[in-house]
Design a protein around this motif. Structure first.
Motif, short mmCIF file in Angstrom:
data_model
loop_
_atom_site.label_atom_id
_atom_site.label_comp_id
_atom_site.label_asym_id
_atom_site.label_seq_id
_atom_site.Cartn_x
_atom_site.Cartn_y
_atom_site.Cartn_z
N SER A 142 0.82 -1.21 0.00
CA SER A 142 0.00 0.00 0.00
C SER A 142 0.86 1.27 0.00
O SER A 142 0.51 2.27 -0.62
CB SER A 142 -0.94 0.01 1.21
N ILE A 143 2.00 1.22 0.70
CA ILE A 143 2.88 2.39 0.77
C ILE A 143 3.68 2.55 -0.52
O ILE A 143 3.76 3.65 -1.08
CB ILE A 143 3.83 2.28 1.98
N THR A 144 4.26 1.46 -1.00
CA THR A 144 5.09 1.55 -2.21
C THR A 144 4.27 1.93 -3.44
O THR A 144 4.78 2.57 -4.36
CB THR A 144 5.82 0.22 -2.49
N ALA A 145 2.99 1.58 -3.44
CA ALA A 145 2.12 1.95 -4.56
C ALA A 145 2.03 3.47 -4.70
O ALA A 145 1.86 4.00 -5.80
CB ALA A 145 0.72 1.36 -4.37
N VAL A 146 2.18 4.18 -3.57
CA VAL A 146 2.14 5.65 -3.59
C VAL A 146 3.54 6.22 -3.71
O VAL A 146 3.81 7.11 -4.52
CB VAL A 146 1.45 6.19 -2.32
N PHE B 214 6.34 5.18 -4.92
CA PHE B 214 7.06 5.06 -6.19
C PHE B 214 6.26 5.66 -7.34
O PHE B 214 6.66 5.56 -8.49
CB PHE B 214 7.43 3.60 -6.46
N HIS B 215 5.14 6.29 -6.99
CA HIS B 215 4.36 7.04 -7.98
C HIS B 215 4.65 8.53 -7.85
O HIS B 215 4.73 9.25 -8.84
CB HIS B 215 2.87 6.78 -7.76
N ARG B 216 4.84 8.99 -6.60
CA ARG B 216 5.19 10.38 -6.32
C ARG B 216 5.82 10.45 -4.94
O ARG B 216 5.73 9.50 -4.15
CB ARG B 216 3.94 11.29 -6.36
#
Length: 322
Positions: free
Chosen positions: A95-99, A101-103
């Motif tokens: 859940s954290i890396t999905a955000v 590594f997006h911004r």
């Protein structure tokens, strides 16, 4: 068994479970919904099966947009279903890396992430894994700061999210006792100040209470402060200026009186509303600043003439000779 791409019913998603949500702004998803409708879903949300329902791991706004586009709650949407054998720790990291590594994560999101990761890792482990999870290298000391700030009352975290309490100011007030923290949270809920101004307010207030032997709780209750902070007719920016002036006067009464006298003399010079003549910004400086605005040559010339005529003004001479 790995994560799988599949379709599920919207009605089977538990929209009330936000345990993995990092971004809490209720932004308008109309444009996102329109983009999905016209161009398709580029990156499907991630969900986790739990108690005969699915909870969202990442893609909260995408699911809101898909629901916005749907005509019936039994419509199916495309998602990544996380491996049923995945642990709570693994789902949290996803859940954290999905955000991250997006911004770049905001301070609010870093604090929230550190708090959640702390359920599984200590601060040294979080620092070691920070590059892979948070997409930024953090040292142990900074992780400790994140956890300390995260332990502040909920209103503090909300102020950080809204941008009304800076990271440095939050770190500073975290050192104080409970009642003092509450007082500062009340202050920063009522005003809008930059980071430097927040730190200035904290410094002035604590110096005043220390010098005068006043309990900070009693100082917060002073009628002058209450009148400034809770005047609903005043804008937050104006409250900030008034509150800073009040604190400055309390901490440096002689300097404040001198500043007021200088302002009176500047006003007596009658330079007009297009010329700004400002006293030094702090008591260590002796530098005055002057500026003016002009829309054309005539206004420019008029301003210059006004300044020339002010050269022999008694008030101006007194300002620089004091």
């Amino acid at each position: 068994m790995s994560d799988r791409l599949c379709k599920i019913n919207i009605a089977d998603i538990d929209l009330t479970d936000e345990r993995y949500k990092l971004y809490f702004s209720k932004e308008d998803i109309t444009f996102l919904a329109q983009s999905i409708q016209e161009s398709g879903l580029v990156c499907p949300p991630m969900v986790r099966r739990l108690n005969k329902k699915f909870i969202i791991v990442s893609g909260f706004n995408r699911i809101r947009a898909l629901i916005y586009n749907s005509k019936a709650q039994d419509n199916k949407i495309l998602v990544y279903e996380i491996n049923p054998d995945a642990t709570d720790e693994q789902c949290l990291v996803k859940s954290i890396t999905a955000v991250s590594f997006h911004r770049q994560l905001t301070h609010f999101e870093l604090i929230l992430s550190a708090q959640r990761l702390n359920e599984f890792f200590d601060k040294e482990q979080i620092a070691k894994k920070s590059s892979a999870i948070l997409n930024t290298k953090l040292n142990t000391s900074f992780v400790a700061d994140l956890l300390t700030i995260g332990a502040l009352p909920d209103p503090a975290i909300e102020l950080i999210r809204l941008g009304n309490l800076s990271f440095k100011a939050a770190k500073r007030i975290s050192l104080f006792e409970k009642e003092t923290i509450k007082g500062f949270l009340d202050i920063f809920s009522s005003i809008r100040a930059s980071q430097n101004k927040q730190l200035e307010i904290i410094l002035h207030l604590m110096e005043i209470t220390k010098r005068d032997g006043i309990n900070s709780k009693d100082f917060f209750k002073k009628q002058e402060i209450q009148d400034i902070l809770f005047d609903t007719k005043k804008e937050p920016g104006l409250k900030t200026n008034l509150f800073r002036d009040y604190l400055f006067e309390q901490r440096f009464p002689t300097i404040f009186k001198n500043r007021a006298m200088i302002r009176e003399k500047i006003s007596a010079m009658k330079l007009g509303n297009k010329i700004k003549f400002l006293p030094p910004e702090n008591f260590d400086s002796k530098t005055y600043s002057i500026s003016f605005t002009a829309k054309n040559h005539k206004e420019f010339l008029s301003n210059v003439q006004t300044l020339n005529s002010a050269l022999e003004n008694k008030a101006l001479i007194e300002i620089f000779n004091q």
